[in-house]
Write an enzyme that holds these catalytic residues in place. Structure first.
Site, PDB file in Angstrom:
ATOM      1  N   GLY A  91       0.448  -3.719   0.458  1.00 19.73           N
ATOM      2  CA  GLY A  91       0.715  -2.797   1.555  1.00 19.73           C
ATOM      3  C   GLY A  91       0.275  -3.387   2.890  1.00 19.73           C
ATOM      4  N   GLY A 103       0.497  -1.793   5.778  1.00 20.45           N
ATOM      5  CA  GLY A 103       0.388  -0.685   6.724  1.00 20.45           C
ATOM      6  C   GLY A 103      -0.900  -0.863   7.513  1.00 20.45           C
ATOM      7  N   PHE A 104      -1.429   0.249   8.038  1.00 14.44           N
ATOM      8  CA  PHE A 104      -2.628   0.161   8.875  1.00 14.44           C
ATOM      9  C   PHE A 104      -3.816  -0.421   8.113  1.00 14.44           C
ATOM     10  CE2 PHE A 104      -0.230   3.393  11.245  1.00 14.44           C
ATOM     11  CZ  PHE A 104      -0.311   2.831  12.512  1.00 14.44           C
ATOM     12  N   GLY A 105      -4.004   0.034   6.862  1.00 14.47           N
ATOM     13  CA  GLY A 105      -5.172  -0.409   6.097  1.00 14.47           C
ATOM     14  C   GLY A 105      -5.051  -1.861   5.664  1.00 14.47           C
ATOM     15  N   VAL A 152       5.576  -3.494  -5.806  1.00 17.38           N
ATOM     16  CA  VAL A 152       4.625  -3.527  -6.920  1.00 17.38           C
ATOM     17  C   VAL A 152       4.915  -2.353  -7.850  1.00 17.38           C
ATOM     18  CG1 VAL A 152       2.178  -3.283  -7.514  1.00 17.38           C
ATOM     19  CG2 VAL A 152       2.874  -4.711  -5.564  1.00 17.38           C
ATOM     20  N   GLU A 181       4.896  17.636  17.046  1.00 22.32           N
ATOM     21  CA  GLU A 181       5.495  16.634  17.928  1.00 22.32           C
ATOM     22  C   GLU A 181       7.019  16.630  17.779  1.00 22.32           C
ATOM     23  OE1 GLU A 181       1.583  13.748  18.207  1.00 22.32           O
ATOM     24  OE2 GLU A 181       3.175  13.124  16.873  1.00 22.32           O
ATOM     25  N   ASP A 204      -4.368   5.959   2.889  1.00 25.25           N
ATOM     26  CA  ASP A 204      -3.766   7.220   2.440  1.00 25.25           C
ATOM     27  C   ASP A 204      -3.701   7.367   0.922  1.00 25.25           C
ATOM     28  OD1 ASP A 204      -3.391   7.947   5.040  1.00 25.25           O
ATOM     29  OD2 ASP A 204      -1.208   8.137   4.932  1.00 25.25           O
ATOM     30  N   ALA A 256      -4.505   7.051  10.579  1.00 24.70           N
ATOM     31  CA  ALA A 256      -4.553   5.599  10.764  1.00 24.70           C
ATOM     32  C   ALA A 256      -5.977   5.050  10.957  1.00 24.70           C
ATOM     33  CB  ALA A 256      -3.650   5.209  11.929  1.00 24.70           C
TER      34      ALA A 256
HETATM   35  C1  LIG Z   1       5.425  10.815  10.682  1.00 22.19           C
HETATM   36  C2  LIG Z   1       3.966  10.441  10.647  1.00 22.19           C
HETATM   37  C3  LIG Z   1       3.186  10.622  11.782  1.00 22.19           C
HETATM   38  C4  LIG Z   1       1.844  10.258  11.773  1.00 22.19           C
HETATM   39  N1  LIG Z   1       1.105  10.442  12.911  1.00 22.19           N
HETATM   40  C5  LIG Z   1      -0.182  10.002  12.937  1.00 22.19           C
HETATM   41  C6  LIG Z   1      -0.952  10.066  14.134  1.00 22.19           C
HETATM   42  O1  LIG Z   1      -0.468  10.548  15.167  1.00 22.19           O
HETATM   43  N2  LIG Z   1      -2.221   9.590  14.113  1.00 22.19           N
HETATM   44  C7  LIG Z   1      -2.770   9.061  12.978  1.00 22.19           C
HETATM   45  O2  LIG Z   1      -3.920   8.595  13.015  1.00 22.19           O
HETATM   46  N3  LIG Z   1      -2.093   9.001  11.829  1.00 22.19           N
HETATM   47  C8  LIG Z   1      -0.810   9.449  11.776  1.00 22.19           C
HETATM   48  N4  LIG Z   1      -0.095   9.377  10.617  1.00 22.19           N
HETATM   49  C9  LIG Z   1      -0.769   8.928   9.392  1.00 22.19           C
HETATM   50  C10 LIG Z   1      -0.903   7.427   9.347  1.00 22.19           C
HETATM   51  O3  LIG Z   1       0.331   6.818   9.639  1.00 22.19           O
HETATM   52  C11 LIG Z   1      -1.407   7.044   7.973  1.00 22.19           C
HETATM   53  O4  LIG Z   1      -2.649   7.658   7.760  1.00 22.19           O
HETATM   54  C12 LIG Z   1      -1.550   5.541   7.843  1.00 22.19           C
HETATM   55  O5  LIG Z   1      -0.287   4.927   7.976  1.00 22.19           O
HETATM   56  C13 LIG Z   1      -2.171   5.175   6.500  1.00 22.19           C
HETATM   57  O6  LIG Z   1      -2.271   3.801   6.415  1.00 22.19           O
HETATM   58  P1  LIG Z   1      -2.141   3.082   5.007  1.00 22.19           P
HETATM   59  O7  LIG Z   1      -2.400   1.639   5.262  1.00 22.19           O
HETATM   60  O8  LIG Z   1      -2.971   3.783   4.003  1.00 22.19           O
HETATM   61  O9  LIG Z   1      -0.634   3.311   4.547  1.00 22.19           O
HETATM   62  P2  LIG Z   1       0.706   2.973   5.292  1.00 22.19           P
HETATM   63  O10 LIG Z   1       0.489   2.686   6.727  1.00 22.19           O
HETATM   64  O11 LIG Z   1       1.646   4.058   4.927  1.00 22.19           O
HETATM   65  O12 LIG Z   1       1.173   1.613   4.622  1.00 22.19           O
HETATM   66  C14 LIG Z   1       1.516   1.510   3.280  1.00 22.19           C
HETATM   67  C15 LIG Z   1       2.307   0.239   3.086  1.00 22.19           C
HETATM   68  O13 LIG Z   1       2.446   0.004   1.699  1.00 22.19           O
HETATM   69  C16 LIG Z   1       3.763  -0.388   1.404  1.00 22.19           C
HETATM   70  N5  LIG Z   1       4.020  -0.026   0.010  1.00 22.19           N
HETATM   71  C17 LIG Z   1       3.995   1.228  -0.520  1.00 22.19           C
HETATM   72  N6  LIG Z   1       4.227   1.168  -1.844  1.00 22.19           N
HETATM   73  C18 LIG Z   1       4.410  -0.131  -2.146  1.00 22.19           C
HETATM   74  C19 LIG Z   1       4.695  -0.821  -3.362  1.00 22.19           C
HETATM   75  N7  LIG Z   1       4.812  -0.180  -4.525  1.00 22.19           N
HETATM   76  N8  LIG Z   1       4.843  -2.162  -3.325  1.00 22.19           N
HETATM   77  C20 LIG Z   1       4.726  -2.839  -2.149  1.00 22.19           C
HETATM   78  N9  LIG Z   1       4.450  -2.242  -0.974  1.00 22.19           N
HETATM   79  C21 LIG Z   1       4.291  -0.892  -0.978  1.00 22.19           C
HETATM   80  C22 LIG Z   1       4.603   0.371   2.411  1.00 22.19           C
HETATM   81  O14 LIG Z   1       5.863  -0.259   2.602  1.00 22.19           O
HETATM   82  C23 LIG Z   1       3.718   0.340   3.648  1.00 22.19           C
HETATM   83  O15 LIG Z   1       3.993  -0.773   4.467  1.00 22.19           O
HETATM   84  C24 LIG Z   1       1.261   9.735  10.595  1.00 22.19           C
HETATM   85  C25 LIG Z   1       2.049   9.557   9.448  1.00 22.19           C
HETATM   86  C26 LIG Z   1       3.397   9.904   9.481  1.00 22.19           C
HETATM   87  C27 LIG Z   1       4.233   9.697   8.241  1.00 22.19           C
END
Ligand SMILES: Cc1cc2nc3c(=O)[nH]c(=O)nc-3n(C[C@H](O)[C@H](O)[C@H](O)COP(=O)(O)OP(=O)(O)OC[C@H]3O[C@@H](n4cnc5c(N)ncnc54)[C@H](O)[C@@H]3O)c2cc1C
Length: 432
Positions: A14, A16-18, A82, A173, A302, A318
């Protein structure tokens, strides 16, 4: 890149942010990092609603993962989905492909959930990916196009009624942005309908919107939404969603455009590891962020449920994911030195922000609450600052200044096959 033979292998699932924060924090560590994602881009999800409402273009909020880590030579990016984790063999499973690890960080995030009503999804799509956002943009813009051609007054009303379900930041929003789109950007562009008469309803089952914010800011956001013409329905749970709209108990709101902004379901990290999960499927993790029984596996962001200082699970935002990514990287670096971190993960709350339209926002910093225009300036600066990529920051800042001055929305594009979209919607109605 060829991995040096004796360097420990850190696999991060992943970007994403984490996951991305963890990868960056391992920059100078003597490890080889493999960063796996099923998409080739990192997505700034907080601004997805702006793509869905034609404010920004998709490429302004997404950046190729390879470009982000281009200069970090100990990172290898792999595209793939994955499917499982073979913890006994220390391998990540992607179909036929297996990626070995010494340390694993799972950061696969979450998706929206429909409280056991998955059949609602096709009528009320949620917002998580760029495809979701461009699909919603198409639905919203097409609704006005169809209304312009519609002769039946009832159907025209149904087409220009937008229901947003869920009064959290995304719902608030989105509802505010649709109202501004209808009242300003589209207002003078149609000859047979008045976009300003569009009805936008925000439905929240709880007693107030923005339930995670202090009550005074929730109230301020509600008033700002109502000023924009959004109808805020509190204490109303949706009992049915179909092609003709939604039911709130015995009341029907007729609508062709329902948007889902409620409920979250974690990716299956807990299932992959066979460890306990909470109701949203998030892996239940202790303060060391390690999966129970797996000392070399971290679950963050998340897809993890970790308690904060108040004993309650931390929110899915995030900053939590980023801080956990940094912590997991530090724990791995310590482990390489045969040490453990002396403190469990502690979340530092940097504040909560949510915007309501183009010049109002609420900001909660605990000791100080900001609202209105000052809140909005802060919200804008924070979002531009955290966007990845200098070009994106400049482009988004310019777009916002432009639309602030002109009320225009630069990304008002209906893309893809319109006939196909119309047929799909007609089929949905027939099936219902
Ligand atoms: C519409 C929306 C608005 C938001 N607004 C805010 C805000 O204003 N402020 C705030 O702080 N937070 C906000 N959030 C929440 C924030 O985006 C999440 O808390 C944050 O993205 C979590 O980070 P993460 O790294 O856990 O997961 P994510 O950022 O979701 O990243 C997960 C990554 O894992 C990848 N992935 C998933 N499953 C698999 C797999 N099986 N195999 C390979 N790759 C995979 C995905 O493609 C993705 O790139 C919002 C979320 C959404 C959906």
């Amino acid at each position: 890149m060829n991995a040096a033979i004796d360097r420990p292998r850190v696999v991060i699932i992943g970007a994403g942010f984490g996951g991305l924060t963890a990868a960056k924090a391992l920059k100078n560590a003597p490890v080889d990092v493999t960063l796996i994602d099923r998409r080739n881009h990192h997505l700034f999800q907080p601004l997805l609603y702006q793509v869905a409402t034609a404010g920004l273009a998709p490429n302004q909020i997404a950046t190729p993962i390879r470009a982000i880590v281009r200069h970090q030579t100990n990172v290898n990016v792999e595209l793939g989905t994955v499917e499982a984790i073979d913890a006994a063999k220390r391998e990540v499973v992607l179909g036929e492909r297996r990626v070995p690890y010494d340390y694993l960080i799972i950061a696969t995030g979450a998706r929206h959930a429909y409280f056991g009503h998955d059949e609602w999804e096709r009528f009320a799509p949620g917002l998580k990916t760029l495809e979701d956002a461009t699909d919603q943009r198409k639905r919203i813009l097409l609704a006005f196009e169809h209304a312009e051609l519609e002769t039946d007054a009832e159907e025209r009303k149904r087409l220009t009624t937008f229901v947003v379900i869920g009064g959290g930041p995304t719902g608030v929003e989105t509802a505010g942005a649709i109202a501004e789109l209808a009242n300003k950007a589209l207002a003078r562009d149609y000859r047979h309908i008045d976009p300003k008469s569009a009805r936008i309803v925000l439905v929240e089952a709880g007693a107030r919107i923005l339930g995670g914010f202090p009550a005074d800011l929730s109230e301020n956001a509600r008033r700002s939404l109502e000023k924009l013409g959004v109808e805020v329905r509190l204490g109303d749970a949706v009992t049915q969603v179909d092609a003709d709209g939604v039911m709130l108990g015995s009341e029907r709101i007729a609508s062709r455009s329902v948007i889902w902004a409620a409920g979250v379901q974690s990716s299956p990290a807990a299932r992959w590891l066979n460890i306990p999960a909470d109701r949203a499927g998030r892996a239940m993790i202790g303060g060391d962020l390690r999966a129970p029984g797996h000392n070399n596996i971290f679950v963050i962001g998340d897809c993890a449920s970790v308690n904060g200082a108040d004993g309650k699970p931390l929110p899915g935002v995030a900053p939590v994911a980023k801080q956990q990514g940094a912590y997991a990287a530090r724990a791995i670096k310590a482990a390489l030195e045969a040490e453990t971190l002396d403190r469990p993960f502690a979340y530092f709350n940097v504040g909560n922000l949510a915007t309501v339209g183009r010049k109002a926002a609420v900001a909660d910093f605990g000791f100080v609450h900001l609202r209105g225009f000052i809140g909005w300036v802060l919200w804008s600066v924070a979002h531009i600052y955290f966007l990845i990529g200098f070009k994106n920051r400049i482009a988004v800042a310019l777009d916002w200044v432009w639309s602030y001055l002109t009320f225009e929305r630069g990304a008002r594009l209906i893309t893809g096959d319109i006939a196909e979209a119309q047929n799909a919607q007609a089929k949905e109605r027939d099936a219902a």
